[in-house]
Design a protein around this motif. Structure first.
Motif, short mmCIF file in Angstrom:
data_model
loop_
_atom_site.label_atom_id
_atom_site.label_comp_id
_atom_site.label_asym_id
_atom_site.label_seq_id
_atom_site.Cartn_x
_atom_site.Cartn_y
_atom_site.Cartn_z
N CYS A 64 0.22 3.48 3.36
CA CYS A 64 0.65 3.33 4.77
C CYS A 64 1.83 2.29 4.66
O CYS A 64 2.43 1.77 5.74
N CYS A 96 -5.18 0.85 6.03
CA CYS A 96 -5.69 2.32 5.96
C CYS A 96 -6.93 2.52 5.36
O CYS A 96 -7.28 3.55 5.16
N CYS A 134 0.92 -1.00 0.01
CA CYS A 134 -0.08 -0.10 0.10
C CYS A 134 0.91 1.14 -0.16
O CYS A 134 1.68 1.41 0.64
N CYS A 192 -6.88 -1.65 1.17
CA CYS A 192 -5.90 -1.99 2.13
C CYS A 192 -6.16 -2.32 3.39
O CYS A 192 -7.07 -1.55 4.01
ZN LIG Z 1 -2.56 1.21 3.67
#
Ligand SMILES: [Zn+2]
Ligand SMILES: [Zn+2]
Length: 414
Positions: free
Chosen positions: A223, A238, A220, A235
């Motif tokens: 994050c 996040c 991701c 994700c």
């Molecule tokens: Zn993430």
């Protein structure tokens, strides 16, 4: 201590993808004080710096207390034609808005005041939001992006350049606000060095790392967590959509780059500053301003030349080369291109220096008919070009460089 990720699987090791080149590797258990680097592109995949939230919040409170003094008390004071004139951060922005145009003023406001204040507010929010159990995800996602827009350090260099420029006209003294401003710069730099957003994610939203190999694993970019997308393709940590590659990365990057090129022309051809001496108007472009500065102080002229001319043009040329190399699936010099991309990401924000210098000089040298300094139309084009090049770099998905390299290799071996 520097640890290189290795390919054998150790107990406690987890599978991770590199956010810069997308390699899937196995990362052994790392202590929070240790850093880890990607085995293929050497990008930092684990930062060894970690401050507790309490310490970050304490820094934020200290910065919050310093800010009113640093922004509104005089940074520089000159005696011009028998009058005492002060300059502070807000006055510079106000002069820019009043005499020049509000958009350029807003650019300086955002980088010198807005972004640092948002950083402080975000840290305070994290501290109290954590206690009250609020949703911290949007703030954590923003923090990572915010770092490069906090330009207090560049503003400090701008104060130095402005003071040397103004010395020609008048006797100058440092103001009271300067002490608070220097303290604010030191605290903000310390905070940004030790602020490890990934560790904060880990602490607030712990996720089980991937222990087994799975081709579905994706990293991701919000994050930096490596995992399998949830049922809605997001994700798990996040909640940002987890895509294979950033969407329309090339198109967005090209658009920002072409727009910045179009702004760079008027930025360099039109006058960026106008000085009135005894009613006579004298205009300076970026280059002619640097040349006249060089006659009095060659070192400062060199700094301004690097920040205002060398950096923007290098950035544009490097970006064009990188984007073309992706389109034409170039295989050679990949290592150099990766280093160039990291270099322009790091150096790009320094171009804002000239706008800070103009804002300060405008509020200092201001005696109506006798002696006045104001900004020319190029200032807006210059600021817009700098912001657009920063965005062009931000929007470029560096994994595309590796993709182009790999597909080129495949074609070669077929
Ligand atoms: Zn993430
Ligand atoms: Zn990598």
């Amino acid at each position: 201590m520097k640890i290189h990720a290795i390919s054998q699987v150790l107990p406690q090791a987890s599978y991770q993808r590199c956010h810069e080149c997308d390699t899937l590797f196995s990362l052994p258990a790392v202590k929070s004080s240790q850093s880890a680097y990607c085995p293929r592109c050497d990008a930092k995949v684990h930062h060894g710096r970690d401050w507790s939230l309490t310490r970050l919040a304490a820094m934020a409170i200290a910065m919050l207390l310093l800010m009113p003094v640093a922004f509104s008390e005089p940074l520089l004071r000159i005696y011009l034609l028998g009058t005492k004139i002060d300059a502070n951060v807000f006055q510079g922005i106000w002069q820019m808005t009043r005499q020049g145009d509000p958009i350029t003023g807003a650019m300086v406001l955002f980088c010198a005041v807005g972004a640092p204040t948002t950083l402080v507010a975000a840290l305070v929010y994290l501290y109290f939001g954590n206690i009250l159990g609020m949703n911290l995800r949007p703030v954590l996602l923003m923090l990572d992006k915010l770092k490069e827009w906090v330009m207090l350090d560049i503003y400090l260099v701008g104060i130095g350049v402005a003071s040397i420029k103004v010395k020609e006209y008048a006797f100058m003294q440092p103001g009271v606000g300067l002490v608070a401003f220097v303290a604010l710069v030191v605290l903000s730099l310390l905070t940004m060095i030790h602020l490890n957003v990934e560790q904060l994610w880990e602490r607030f939203y712990p996720q089980r790392p991937a222990r087994a190999f799975n081709a579905q694993l994706r990293v991701c970019l919000g994050c930096h967590f490596t995992g399998v997308p949830d049922a809605r393709g997001r994700c798990p940590r996040c909640h940002v959509p987890l895509r294979h590659r950033r969407r329309q990365s090339l198109q967005k990057s090209w658009a920002a780059l072409i727009a910045s090129l179009m702004f760079l022309l008027p930025a360099n051809l039109l006058p960026i500053s106008v000085i009135y001496v005894n009613g006579a108007r004298q205009e300076d472009t970026i280059l002619s301003g640097i040349i006249s500065l060089a006659s009095s102080n060659i070192a400062v002229a060199a700094v301004v030349f690097i920040a205002s001319i060398l950096v923007p043009f290098t950035k544009v040329i490097v970006l064009i080369t990188l984007l073309l190399s992706i389109h034409f699936k170039c295989e050679r010099g990949l290592r150099t291109r990766i280093l160039l991309l990291r270099f322009i990401t790091w150096i790009g924000r320094w171009s804002m220096l000239d706008l800070f210098v103009i804002a300060l000089t405008m509020s200092l040298v201001n005696r109506d008919q006798l002696l006045a300094f104001t900004m020319g139309p190029a200032a807006f084009y210059f600021g817009a070009a700098v912001i657009l090049t920063i965005l062009a770099v931000e929007w470029l998905d560096s994994r595309l460089l590796w993709d182009a390299h790999e597909s080129g290799n495949a074609r070669f071996t077929d």
